[in-house]
Design a protein around this motif. Structure first.
Motif, PDB file in Angstrom:
ATOM      1  N   SER A 144       0.828  -1.207   0.000  1.00 19.93           N
ATOM      2  CA  SER A 144       0.000   0.000   0.000  1.00 19.93           C
ATOM      3  C   SER A 144       0.858   1.252   0.000  1.00 19.93           C
ATOM      4  CB  SER A 144      -0.930  -0.004   1.221  1.00 19.93           C
ATOM      5  OG  SER A 144      -0.175  -0.054   2.429  1.00 19.93           O
ATOM      6  N   GLY A 145       1.983   1.214   0.708  1.00 13.76           N
ATOM      7  CA  GLY A 145       2.862   2.367   0.752  1.00 13.76           C
ATOM      8  C   GLY A 145       3.514   2.675  -0.580  1.00 13.76           C
ATOM      9  N   GLU A 146       3.695   1.642  -1.415  1.00 12.05           N
ATOM     10  CA  GLU A 146       4.325   1.835  -2.714  1.00 12.05           C
ATOM     11  C   GLU A 146       3.539   2.815  -3.583  1.00 12.05           C
ATOM     12  OE1 GLU A 146       7.103   0.686  -3.876  1.00 12.05           O
ATOM     13  OE2 GLU A 146       7.633  -1.157  -2.806  1.00 12.05           O
ATOM     14  N   TRP A 156       4.814   6.323  -1.823  1.00 16.97           N
ATOM     15  CA  TRP A 156       6.211   6.595  -1.496  1.00 16.97           C
ATOM     16  C   TRP A 156       7.159   5.798  -2.375  1.00 16.97           C
ATOM     17  CZ3 TRP A 156       6.033  10.513   1.756  1.00 16.97           C
ATOM     18  CH2 TRP A 156       4.971  10.612   2.649  1.00 16.97           C
ATOM     19  N   LEU A 157       8.358   6.340  -2.558  1.00 13.15           N
ATOM     20  CA  LEU A 157       9.461   5.634  -3.212  1.00 13.15           C
ATOM     21  C   LEU A 157      10.354   5.075  -2.112  1.00 13.15           C
ATOM     22  CD1 LEU A 157      10.300   8.340  -5.889  1.00 13.15           C
ATOM     23  CD2 LEU A 157       9.352   6.072  -6.386  1.00 13.15           C
ATOM     24  N   PHE A 158      10.423   3.762  -2.009  1.00 12.11           N
ATOM     25  CA  PHE A 158      11.209   3.123  -0.958  1.00 12.11           C
ATOM     26  C   PHE A 158      12.623   2.818  -1.449  1.00 12.11           C
ATOM     27  CE2 PHE A 158       6.883   2.074   0.377  1.00 12.11           C
ATOM     28  CZ  PHE A 158       6.942   2.372   1.728  1.00 12.11           C
ATOM     29  N   THR A 159      13.606   3.136  -0.626  1.00 11.58           N
ATOM     30  CA  THR A 159      14.979   2.784  -0.950  1.00 11.58           C
ATOM     31  C   THR A 159      15.199   1.289  -0.727  1.00 11.58           C
ATOM     32  OG1 THR A 159      15.772   3.133   1.310  1.00 11.58           O
ATOM     33  CG2 THR A 159      15.759   5.050  -0.172  1.00 11.58           C
ATOM     34  N   ARG A 160      16.358   0.821  -1.157  1.00 13.99           N
ATOM     35  CA  ARG A 160      16.768  -0.517  -0.768  1.00 13.99           C
ATOM     36  C   ARG A 160      16.954  -0.533   0.758  1.00 13.99           C
ATOM     37  NH1 ARG A 160      21.589  -1.398  -4.538  1.00 13.99           N
ATOM     38  NH2 ARG A 160      20.256  -0.111  -5.834  1.00 13.99           N
ATOM     39  N   PRO A 161      17.048  -1.699   1.394  1.00 19.21           N
ATOM     40  CA  PRO A 161      17.078  -1.741   2.865  1.00 19.21           C
ATOM     41  C   PRO A 161      18.217  -0.933   3.480  1.00 19.21           C
ATOM     42  CG  PRO A 161      16.609  -3.921   1.999  1.00 19.21           C
ATOM     43  CD  PRO A 161      16.980  -3.064   0.814  1.00 19.21           C
ATOM     44  N   ILE A 162      17.885  -0.282   4.612  1.00 18.73           N
ATOM     45  CA  ILE A 162      18.890   0.412   5.418  1.00 18.73           C
ATOM     46  C   ILE A 162      19.011  -0.258   6.787  1.00 18.73           C
ATOM     47  CG2 ILE A 162      18.629   2.627   4.243  1.00 18.73           C
ATOM     48  CD1 ILE A 162      16.847   3.567   6.541  1.00 18.73           C
ATOM     49  N   ARG A 186       6.458  10.661  -3.904  1.00 21.45           N
ATOM     50  CA  ARG A 186       6.389  10.369  -5.342  1.00 21.45           C
ATOM     51  C   ARG A 186       6.091  11.661  -6.100  1.00 21.45           C
ATOM     52  NH1 ARG A 186       6.430   5.492  -7.667  1.00 21.45           N
ATOM     53  NH2 ARG A 186       6.467   3.647  -6.318  1.00 21.45           N
ATOM     54  N   ASP A 187       7.109  12.531  -6.168  1.00 21.87           N
ATOM     55  CA  ASP A 187       7.026  13.738  -6.973  1.00 21.87           C
ATOM     56  C   ASP A 187       8.436  14.001  -7.500  1.00 21.87           C
ATOM     57  OD1 ASP A 187       8.503  14.941  -4.909  1.00 21.87           O
ATOM     58  OD2 ASP A 187       6.772  15.961  -4.058  1.00 21.87           O
ATOM     59  N   PRO A 188       8.624  15.002  -8.365  1.00 24.46           N
ATOM     60  CA  PRO A 188       9.961  15.194  -8.947  1.00 24.46           C
ATOM     61  C   PRO A 188      11.066  15.389  -7.912  1.00 24.46           C
ATOM     62  CG  PRO A 188       8.328  16.408 -10.219  1.00 24.46           C
ATOM     63  CD  PRO A 188       7.617  15.879  -9.011  1.00 24.46           C
ATOM     64  N   GLU A 189      10.806  16.154  -6.851  1.00 24.59           N
ATOM     65  CA  GLU A 189      11.829  16.365  -5.836  1.00 24.59           C
ATOM     66  C   GLU A 189      12.139  15.074  -5.085  1.00 24.59           C
ATOM     67  OE1 GLU A 189       9.112  18.181  -6.140  1.00 24.59           O
ATOM     68  OE2 GLU A 189       9.731  20.246  -6.559  1.00 24.59           O
ATOM     69  N   GLY A 190      11.079  14.334  -4.746  1.00 27.77           N
ATOM     70  CA  GLY A 190      11.289  13.063  -4.070  1.00 27.77           C
ATOM     71  C   GLY A 190      12.030  12.064  -4.930  1.00 27.77           C
ATOM     72  N   GLN A 191      11.721  12.056  -6.223  1.00 32.18           N
ATOM     73  CA  GLN A 191      12.409  11.170  -7.155  1.00 32.18           C
ATOM     74  C   GLN A 191      13.898  11.484  -7.200  1.00 32.18           C
ATOM     75  OE1 GLN A 191      10.912   8.754  -9.286  1.00 32.18           O
ATOM     76  NE2 GLN A 191      12.902   8.159 -10.121  1.00 32.18           N
ATOM     77  N   ALA A 192      14.249  12.764  -7.237  1.00 28.55           N
ATOM     78  CA  ALA A 192      15.654  13.156  -7.277  1.00 28.55           C
ATOM     79  C   ALA A 192      16.372  12.737  -6.002  1.00 28.55           C
ATOM     80  CB  ALA A 192      15.769  14.666  -7.488  1.00 28.55           C
ATOM     81  N   ARG A 208       4.963  -5.144   6.097  1.00 29.60           N
ATOM     82  CA  ARG A 208       3.854  -4.325   6.558  1.00 29.60           C
ATOM     83  C   ARG A 208       4.391  -3.069   7.202  1.00 29.60           C
ATOM     84  NH1 ARG A 208      -0.719  -5.414   4.381  1.00 29.60           N
ATOM     85  NH2 ARG A 208      -1.828  -4.675   6.204  1.00 29.60           N
ATOM     86  N   PRO A 209       3.644  -1.954   7.160  1.00 28.08           N
ATOM     87  CA  PRO A 209       4.177  -0.693   7.665  1.00 28.08           C
ATOM     88  C   PRO A 209       4.176  -0.598   9.183  1.00 28.08           C
ATOM     89  CG  PRO A 209       1.955  -0.378   6.876  1.00 28.08           C
ATOM     90  CD  PRO A 209       2.326  -1.800   6.551  1.00 28.08           C
TER      91      PRO A 209
END
Length: 261
Positions: free
Chosen positions: A91-93, A96-102, A216-222, A258-259
């Motif tokens: 659902s978060g996808e 949001w744009l999720f990074t690889r695991p931290i 999920r917008d241009p700034e977030g994508q960058a 799950r979140p």
């Protein structure tokens, strides 16, 4: 295109700093993964900070109550472009744009050493008094059975409150992240006072991967692309000390996530 790229980059730059781009993210206190007084502000944020630094940028974390984290991260006017750490979810996808695991979050049960609980399925936990944190998401099947009344759960406001009840004998089990348990045990003297010893049950409910999430917008994508490049240059974090034998079927880093609340 060059003008657009410049505008996107400027959106990531702190107005107070001309030395390096600064990515402003929201976080909530969740030791040892995140906290304003922890070394590196927590293990997950330190990994994120090192990834950004590898790309010539800085991470500035703003610690807020969890309820405000998503609001601030989702509002462009706040200047905050994302948040961390977070469990990944389908659902978060969509938002949001999720990074690889931290990092990784092993979720299991705390118990008293004089009252160990042997279990292989959730059916074995019926009738047990199980402490949870109000509003937290733990593991999908567990949360579903608890919501349907098949598991006996008691909710409090935080993990420490649950551990106090466990030590006093008012609970049989407490759902908790194993690393959070270790941190609270090490930093809370009352939990180590003479009497019943608290420990983690050897079997886990699941292991969640931890991520940073960007809008999920241009700034977030960058910002996401910058952090992803930095993370790709680092050795991936591993769920150290978590053997596969400790996990129920289908659990682990590859299982659906799950979140966190």
């Amino acid at each position: 295109m060059k003008a657009l790229a410049a505008l996107l980059w400027l959106a990531l730059v702190s107005a107070a700093s001309a030395a390096a781009p600064v990515l402003h993210i929201a976080s909530s206190e969740w030791p040892p993964y995140a906290g304003p007084r922890l070394p590196g502000q927590g293990t997950a944020l330190q990994t994120l900070r090192e990834a950004a630094r590898a790309e010539g940028a800085e991470i500035r974390a703003h610690f807020l109550p969890w309820a405000r984290v998503l609001v601030q991260a989702g509002t462009r006017q706040s200047g905050i472009i994302g948040f961390a750490p977070e469990y990944r979810s389908r659902s978060g996808e969509q938002r949001w744009l999720f990074t690889r695991p931290i990092g990784y979050s092993p979720v299991g049960f705390a118990e008293r050493s004089d009252r160990p609980v042997a279990w292989t399925s959730l059916d074995d936990l019926r009738g047990k008094r199980i402490g949870v944190v109000r509003g937290y998401v733990n593991e999908e099947a567990f949360d579903r059975e608890a919501a349907e009344g098949r598991l006996r759960v008691e909710a409090v406001n935080d993990d420490l409150g649950n551990l106090r009840k466990l030590k006093a004998g008012r609970l049989d089990l407490v759902v908790i992240d194993a690393r959070v348990f270790e941190y609270l045990l090490a930093t809370t003297p009352e939990l180590r006072r003479p009497g019943p010893v608290l420990r983690m049950n050897p079997r886990l409910l699941t292991v969640h991967s931890l991520h940073a999430a960007f809008r999920r917008d241009p700034e977030g994508q960058a910002a996401w692309e910058l952090v992803e490049r930095g993370l790709a240059r680092q050795p991936p974090p591993l769920p150290e000390g978590l053997g596969a034998e400790a996990l129920p079927p289908g659990a682990g880093p590859g299982a659906p996530q799950r979140p966190r609340p």
